[in-house]
Design a protein around this motif. Structure first.
Motif, PDB file in Angstrom:
ATOM      1  N   ALA A 149       0.830  -1.201   0.000  1.00  0.00           N
ATOM      2  CA  ALA A 149       0.000   0.000   0.000  1.00  0.00           C
ATOM      3  C   ALA A 149       0.868   1.256   0.000  1.00  0.00           C
ATOM      4  CB  ALA A 149      -0.912   0.009   1.218  1.00  0.00           C
ATOM      5  N   LEU A 150       0.451   2.238  -0.803  1.00  0.00           N
ATOM      6  CA  LEU A 150       1.111   3.537  -0.760  1.00  0.00           C
ATOM      7  C   LEU A 150       0.550   4.335   0.417  1.00  0.00           C
ATOM      8  CD1 LEU A 150       2.062   2.846  -3.684  1.00  0.00           C
ATOM      9  CD2 LEU A 150       1.637   5.248  -4.244  1.00  0.00           C
ATOM     10  N   PRO A 151       1.330   5.291   0.932  1.00  0.00           N
ATOM     11  CA  PRO A 151       0.757   6.224   1.900  1.00  0.00           C
ATOM     12  C   PRO A 151      -0.411   6.971   1.255  1.00  0.00           C
ATOM     13  CG  PRO A 151       3.155   6.427   1.816  1.00  0.00           C
ATOM     14  CD  PRO A 151       2.758   5.560   0.677  1.00  0.00           C
ATOM     15  N   THR A 152      -1.249   7.570   2.049  1.00  0.00           N
ATOM     16  CA  THR A 152      -2.349   8.348   1.496  1.00  0.00           C
ATOM     17  C   THR A 152      -1.800   9.528   0.702  1.00  0.00           C
ATOM     18  OG1 THR A 152      -2.527   9.839   3.395  1.00  0.00           O
ATOM     19  CG2 THR A 152      -3.771   7.761   3.503  1.00  0.00           C
ATOM     20  N   GLU A 153      -2.611  10.057  -0.189  1.00  0.00           N
ATOM     21  CA  GLU A 153      -2.184  11.201  -0.995  1.00  0.00           C
ATOM     22  C   GLU A 153      -1.841  12.397  -0.105  1.00  0.00           C
ATOM     23  OE1 GLU A 153      -5.169  11.859  -3.935  1.00  0.00           O
ATOM     24  OE2 GLU A 153      -4.821   9.935  -4.934  1.00  0.00           O
ATOM     25  N   ARG A 154      -2.569  12.550   0.993  1.00  0.00           N
ATOM     26  CA  ARG A 154      -2.251  13.641   1.922  1.00  0.00           C
ATOM     27  C   ARG A 154      -0.875  13.437   2.547  1.00  0.00           C
ATOM     28  NH1 ARG A 154      -6.435  14.974   6.624  1.00  0.00           N
ATOM     29  NH2 ARG A 154      -7.510  15.908   4.837  1.00  0.00           N
ATOM     30  N   ASP A 155      -0.566  12.191   2.955  1.00  0.00           N
ATOM     31  CA  ASP A 155       0.744  11.916   3.550  1.00  0.00           C
ATOM     32  C   ASP A 155       1.870  12.150   2.550  1.00  0.00           C
ATOM     33  OD1 ASP A 155      -0.330  11.268   5.984  1.00  0.00           O
ATOM     34  OD2 ASP A 155      -0.288   9.096   5.672  1.00  0.00           O
ATOM     35  N   ILE A 156       1.672  11.676   1.304  1.00  0.00           N
ATOM     36  CA  ILE A 156       2.705  11.877   0.280  1.00  0.00           C
ATOM     37  C   ILE A 156       2.917  13.365   0.042  1.00  0.00           C
ATOM     38  CG2 ILE A 156       3.303  11.530  -2.150  1.00  0.00           C
ATOM     39  CD1 ILE A 156       1.795   8.885  -2.047  1.00  0.00           C
ATOM     40  N   GLY A 182      -1.751   1.005 -15.106  1.00  0.00           N
ATOM     41  CA  GLY A 182      -1.832  -0.325 -14.520  1.00  0.00           C
ATOM     42  C   GLY A 182      -0.719  -0.623 -13.534  1.00  0.00           C
ATOM     43  N   ARG A 183       0.082   0.405 -13.164  1.00  0.00           N
ATOM     44  CA  ARG A 183       1.165   0.187 -12.198  1.00  0.00           C
ATOM     45  C   ARG A 183       0.643   0.209 -10.769  1.00  0.00           C
ATOM     46  NH1 ARG A 183       6.036   1.304 -14.682  1.00  0.00           N
ATOM     47  NH2 ARG A 183       6.911   0.066 -12.993  1.00  0.00           N
ATOM     48  N   LEU A 184      -0.452   0.954 -10.544  1.00  0.00           N
ATOM     49  CA  LEU A 184      -1.092   1.032  -9.232  1.00  0.00           C
ATOM     50  C   LEU A 184      -2.554   0.636  -9.359  1.00  0.00           C
ATOM     51  CD1 LEU A 184       0.306   4.454  -7.908  1.00  0.00           C
ATOM     52  CD2 LEU A 184       1.194   2.174  -7.395  1.00  0.00           C
ATOM     53  N   ILE A 185      -3.135   0.191  -8.259  1.00  0.00           N
ATOM     54  CA  ILE A 185      -4.550  -0.176  -8.211  1.00  0.00           C
ATOM     55  C   ILE A 185      -5.202   0.553  -7.043  1.00  0.00           C
ATOM     56  CG2 ILE A 185      -6.204  -2.046  -7.836  1.00  0.00           C
ATOM     57  CD1 ILE A 185      -4.175  -3.986  -8.948  1.00  0.00           C
ATOM     58  N   ARG A 186      -6.351   1.184  -7.312  1.00  0.00           N
ATOM     59  CA  ARG A 186      -7.136   1.787  -6.233  1.00  0.00           C
ATOM     60  C   ARG A 186      -8.209   0.801  -5.796  1.00  0.00           C
ATOM     61  NH1 ARG A 186      -7.046   6.991  -9.011  1.00  0.00           N
ATOM     62  NH2 ARG A 186      -5.782   8.467  -7.830  1.00  0.00           N
ATOM     63  N   ARG A 187      -8.321   0.618  -4.493  1.00  0.00           N
ATOM     64  CA  ARG A 187      -9.384  -0.231  -3.937  1.00  0.00           C
ATOM     65  C   ARG A 187     -10.224   0.646  -3.025  1.00  0.00           C
ATOM     66  NH1 ARG A 187      -5.140  -4.998  -2.527  1.00  0.00           N
ATOM     67  NH2 ARG A 187      -4.881  -5.793  -4.652  1.00  0.00           N
ATOM     68  N   HIS A 188     -11.476   0.770  -3.392  1.00  0.00           N
ATOM     69  CA  HIS A 188     -12.365   1.676  -2.675  1.00  0.00           C
ATOM     70  C   HIS A 188     -12.413   1.325  -1.194  1.00  0.00           C
ATOM     71  CE1 HIS A 188     -15.573   4.554  -2.198  1.00  0.00           C
ATOM     72  NE2 HIS A 188     -16.323   3.631  -1.590  1.00  0.00           N
ATOM     73  N   GLY A 189     -12.142   2.310  -0.376  1.00  0.00           N
ATOM     74  CA  GLY A 189     -12.183   2.126   1.059  1.00  0.00           C
ATOM     75  C   GLY A 189     -10.932   1.527   1.654  1.00  0.00           C
ATOM     76  N   SER A 190      -9.980   1.106   0.784  1.00  0.00           N
ATOM     77  CA  SER A 190      -8.762   0.466   1.292  1.00  0.00           C
ATOM     78  C   SER A 190      -7.501   1.270   0.998  1.00  0.00           C
ATOM     79  CB  SER A 190      -8.608  -0.937   0.694  1.00  0.00           C
ATOM     80  OG  SER A 190      -9.701  -1.749   1.060  1.00  0.00           O
TER      81      SER A 190
END
Length: 252
Positions: free
Chosen positions: A42-49, A71-79
């Protein structure tokens, strides 16, 4: 490498010239390539980055959006946002005339198509010239997104002389199988391969960033008696396809 170290402002600055979102994107791409960010991590949140890199959230969102489209990253809603599994590269020989369906089946991959167009139309000037058509003749045009194991691999746009394929809806999976049933399967072809950058429409279909490098292939196929039957233009993902040719020394 910790998130604090990965997203340090000086690391962003060290990536060279270009807009800030592109520099951040390169940092994340490099981290995935060298294993600092692992598959499924998991990446840090966009706010943290944004806070760690001293960037605006708009800049971070644009960099992350680009990598999701690629396709390098995947967003999972709520995760959150995670590193995606790598795209498997497909190796295709240039010495055999086979269909995409046949190629994928030989590799144990599940192939399917998303149809974009199946119509009978007047040919374009280029199609008229390549296929040797006269005024008033038509082509069956088939455009589809080719997918292997749920990964979009290529956009294929074929023009077949109407007399050989009067109803393009006959093609459900393999074009060559449909032509074989009509006694019109091609037996040889010439191909021209060039490098191009994908436009916005193609990028959206292939799930890559606009401007991404791709392989553009033009194929002209012939029947055993030498008649042209097919003119196909395809765009293959540059990160997923390798074309291999066997070369031999000429006889002395």
């Amino acid at each position: 490498m910790s998130a604090a170290e990965l997203f340090k402002p000086d690391r962003i600055a060290a990536t060279g010239q270009g807009p800030l979102y592109m520099r951040l994107r390169r940092v994340i791409e490099d981290a995935i390539a060298n294993g600092s960010l692992q598959e499924g991590e998991a990446l840090p949140t966009e706010r943290d980055i944004a806070e760690r890199a001293d960037l605006s959230r708009v800049t971070v969102r644009r960099a992350v959006d680009d990598l999701v489209k690629q396709g390098r990253l995947i967003r999972r809603h709520g995760s959150g946002t995670f590193v995606a599994p790598p795209v498997s590269r497909v190796e295709q020989t240039l010495s055999l005339l086979t269909s995409f369906t046949e190629d994928m089946a030989r590799r144990g991959l599940s192939a399917r198509s998303q149809w974009l167009e199946r119509i009978v139309v007047a040919p374009s000037p280029e199609e008229m010239m390549v296929l040797g058509l006269s005024l008033g003749e038509k082509v069956s045009r088939l455009e589809r997104l080719r997918i292997a194991d749920d990964v979009p691999m290529a956009i294929e746009r074929a023009a077949i002389i109407e007399s050989f394929l009067p109803d393009p809806l006959e093609v459900t999976e393999s074009l060559y199988e449909a032509l074989a049933l009509r006694g019109a399967r091609p037996t040889r072809a010439t191909q021209r391969i060039s490098a191009r950058n994908v436009d916005e429409r193609s990028a959206g279909l292939l799930k890559v960033a606009p401007g991404e490098a791709a392989l553009f292939i033009e194929r002209v196929s012939y029947l055993p008696d030498g008649r042209v039957i097919e003119f196909t233009r395809s765009i293959y993902r540059g990160d997923a396809y390798d074309f291999v040719a066997e070369l031999k020394l000429p006889q002395r």
